[in-house]
Design a protein around this motif. Structure first.
Motif, short mmCIF file in Angstrom:
data_model
loop_
_atom_site.label_atom_id
_atom_site.label_comp_id
_atom_site.label_asym_id
_atom_site.label_seq_id
_atom_site.Cartn_x
_atom_site.Cartn_y
_atom_site.Cartn_z
N ASN A 41 25.26 20.13 -21.94
CA ASN A 41 24.98 19.56 -20.62
C ASN A 41 24.86 18.03 -20.72
OD1 ASN A 41 24.16 19.62 -17.83
ND2 ASN A 41 22.14 19.09 -18.59
N LYS A 42 24.14 17.59 -21.77
CA LYS A 42 23.93 16.15 -21.94
C LYS A 42 25.24 15.47 -22.32
CE LYS A 42 19.25 14.98 -22.66
NZ LYS A 42 18.25 15.99 -23.07
N VAL A 43 26.00 16.14 -23.22
CA VAL A 43 27.28 15.57 -23.66
C VAL A 43 28.21 15.39 -22.47
CG1 VAL A 43 29.34 15.98 -25.07
CG2 VAL A 43 27.07 16.46 -26.00
N ASN A 44 28.30 16.45 -21.64
CA ASN A 44 29.16 16.36 -20.45
C ASN A 44 28.72 15.25 -19.52
OD1 ASN A 44 31.29 18.24 -20.59
ND2 ASN A 44 29.79 19.88 -20.48
N GLY A 45 27.41 15.15 -19.37
CA GLY A 45 26.87 14.09 -18.51
C GLY A 45 27.29 12.72 -19.01
N ALA A 46 27.14 12.52 -20.33
CA ALA A 46 27.49 11.22 -20.91
C ALA A 46 28.99 10.96 -20.77
CB ALA A 46 27.07 11.17 -22.38
N LEU A 47 29.79 12.03 -20.97
CA LEU A 47 31.25 11.86 -20.85
C LEU A 47 31.65 11.41 -19.44
CD1 LEU A 47 32.69 14.84 -22.90
CD2 LEU A 47 32.82 12.41 -23.43
N MET A 48 30.85 11.86 -18.44
CA MET A 48 31.14 11.46 -17.06
C MET A 48 31.04 9.96 -16.89
SD MET A 48 31.99 13.74 -14.92
CE MET A 48 32.36 15.45 -15.17
N LEU A 49 30.29 9.28 -17.77
CA LEU A 49 30.23 7.82 -17.72
C LEU A 49 31.26 7.19 -18.65
CD1 LEU A 49 26.56 6.54 -17.64
CD2 LEU A 49 28.22 6.70 -15.80
N ILE A 50 31.36 7.76 -19.86
CA ILE A 50 32.19 7.12 -20.90
C ILE A 50 33.68 7.16 -20.55
CG2 ILE A 50 32.87 7.24 -23.34
CD1 ILE A 50 29.98 8.38 -23.81
N GLY A 102 30.85 5.93 -7.59
CA GLY A 102 29.83 6.80 -7.01
C GLY A 102 29.98 8.23 -7.52
N LEU A 103 31.21 8.71 -7.53
CA LEU A 103 31.49 10.09 -7.94
C LEU A 103 31.00 10.35 -9.37
CD1 LEU A 103 33.08 12.75 -7.26
CD2 LEU A 103 35.02 11.68 -8.40
N PHE A 104 31.41 9.47 -10.30
CA PHE A 104 31.05 9.70 -11.71
C PHE A 104 29.57 9.39 -11.98
CE2 PHE A 104 35.68 9.42 -12.04
CZ PHE A 104 35.91 10.58 -12.75
N TRP A 105 29.03 8.38 -11.27
CA TRP A 105 27.61 8.06 -11.45
C TRP A 105 26.74 9.23 -11.01
CZ3 TRP A 105 24.14 5.51 -13.92
CH2 TRP A 105 22.84 5.43 -13.42
N PHE A 106 27.08 9.85 -9.89
CA PHE A 106 26.31 10.99 -9.41
C PHE A 106 26.40 12.15 -10.40
CE2 PHE A 106 24.64 10.79 -4.97
CZ PHE A 106 24.75 9.41 -4.85
N GLN A 111 22.86 15.28 -13.41
CA GLN A 111 23.19 16.41 -14.27
C GLN A 111 22.01 17.39 -14.26
OE1 GLN A 111 22.47 15.26 -18.64
NE2 GLN A 111 23.17 13.38 -17.65
N TYR A 112 22.30 18.62 -14.70
CA TYR A 112 21.27 19.67 -14.61
C TYR A 112 20.00 19.28 -15.37
CZ TYR A 112 18.85 24.05 -15.15
OH TYR A 112 17.89 25.01 -15.12
N LYS A 113 18.86 19.47 -14.70
CA LYS A 113 17.58 19.26 -15.35
C LYS A 113 16.68 20.38 -14.90
CE LYS A 113 15.84 14.79 -16.59
NZ LYS A 113 15.52 13.50 -16.07
N GLU A 114 15.97 20.97 -15.86
CA GLU A 114 15.14 22.10 -15.49
C GLU A 114 14.10 21.69 -14.46
OE1 GLU A 114 14.76 24.45 -19.23
OE2 GLU A 114 13.06 25.27 -18.08
N GLY A 115 13.95 22.51 -13.45
CA GLY A 115 12.90 22.26 -12.47
C GLY A 115 13.29 21.31 -11.36
#
Ligand SMILES: [Cu+2]
Length: 352
Positions: A41-50, A102-106, A111-115
């Motif tokens: 999840n974190k890797v995908n999130g970071a890839l959305m920026l990189i 905006g699209l990639f920043w969002f 990204q998914y976070k518990e709670g």
């Protein structure tokens, strides 16, 4: 055979990858960890920026190189259409950057976070009015200026324009000038005779065709309106003179035209590009058959004085081809009648 091996290898590799994926998901189910959000999840999130940042950097690096390959402009209306092109590109690029940032920043930020729960709102009239009206106004302005430029280009050609007839055939361009009287003689497709040499089908009974001449290079004067009268004698062709931003289809049975003012001579362009061999060219941009690629014609832009000098040096087609003198439509009619008559006669003789 090679293609078969490559195909088989691809299928094999894809099956292995699919099996690995399947095994991994089965293992997580057995372990009971499939419901936990892991590192991916974190890797995908970071890839959305990189990934977009890398793509943006590549675009920024390549854009000036691509812009350098743009053909320099050599006509008055070309300056206007080029400017419109760059304005459109700028507006679209800015919008693209804002919306995609905006699209990639969002995607990264949320990204998914518990709670964490998404907030919900039904609608926002102000926001909707804003993003409807702003693009509508921008689009309307772009369309308006484009329409205005188009109607300026497509006005009636000025009377004093230098008229040149361009005819497309499989596979060459033929160019005719009206000569001293500045008027073309008639033409008719029935008069086309490649063997005899009347490729244009010029009607030489028409007095206006007496001083018409064909040219191997298309000479045009700088700073004066030039009118291309365009036709085709077999299939669709298309007149394309990219430096002048001129493009118009050549349609059999439906003459078209395009008028423009060239504003850079061939010599000036050679100096500008630092290329002594440079020539403007006319190409065919309609795939018209096997020899389409060969439909290239040289355009030479000169100062008006030089143009007049060149015009004075040209000899009329009839002077070089005196056999066509007086040959035209009525002559053709006579010949056809005679042919019919003799055919009738021989038929009658055969039946006797
Ligand atoms: Cu063609």
């Amino acid at each position: 055979m090679n293609a078969l091996f490559i195909g088989l290898a691809t299928v094999l590799i894809l099956s292995i990858l699919f099996l690995l994926f399947r095994i991994q998901s089965l293992v997580t189910i057995v372990k009971g960890s499939h419901q936990k959000v892991g590192l991916s999840n974190k890797v995908n999130g970071a890839l959305m920026l990189i990934v977009p940042i890398i793509l943006l950097a590549l675009t920024v690096w390549y854009s000036p190189i691509a812009a350098k390959n743009f053909l320099p402009v050599a006509s008055e209306h070309g300056i206007v259409t080029d400017r419109l092109f760059w304005i459109s590109i700028t507006v679209v690029s800015i919008m693209f950057l804002i919306t995609n940032a905006g699209l990639f920043w969002f995607a990264y930020r949320y990204q998914y976070k518990e709670g964490r729960q998404a907030s919900f709102f039904h609608d926002n009239t102000r926001l909707e009015v804003f993003w409807t009206i702003v693009p509508a106004v921008i689009m309307a302005l772009l369309v308006f200026f484009g329409w205005k430029a188009w109607s300026d280009i497509m006005t009636e050609p000025p009377k004093e324009a230098v008229k040149i007839e361009i005819m497309g055939k499989q596979f060459a361009w033929q160019v005719r000038y009206p000569g001293k009287d500045k008027e073309f003689g008639n033409h008719d497709f029935r008069l086309i005779d490649d063997v005899a040499g009347n490729e244009f089908g010029i009607d030489f009974e028409d007095a206006k065709s007496e001083d018409d001449f064909l040219a191997r290079e298309l000479y045009i004067p700088k700073g004066q309106p030039v009118l291309f009268k365009i036709r085709a004698r077999d299939v669709l062709h298309s007149v394309f003179a990219p430096h002048f931003r001129v493009k118009m289809d050549a349609v059999p049975g439906m003459p078209t035209h395009f008028h423009f003012v060239p504003n850079v001579t061939t010599e000036e362009m050679r100096t500008k590009l630092n290329n002594p061999n440079f020539n403007y060219e006319l190409a065919c941009t309609e795939v018209c058959g096997r020899g389409h690629f060969a439909m290239k014609f040289t355009i030479i832009v000169v100062e008006p004085e030089e143009y007049n000098k060149w015009m004075a040096e040209q000899t009329p087609f009839l002077e070089n081809n005196p056999q066509f003198k007086g040959k035209g439509l009525s002559d053709l009619r006579k010949k056809n009648l005679a042919k019919k008559k003799s055919a009738k006669e021989s038929k009658e003789q055969a039946s006797l």
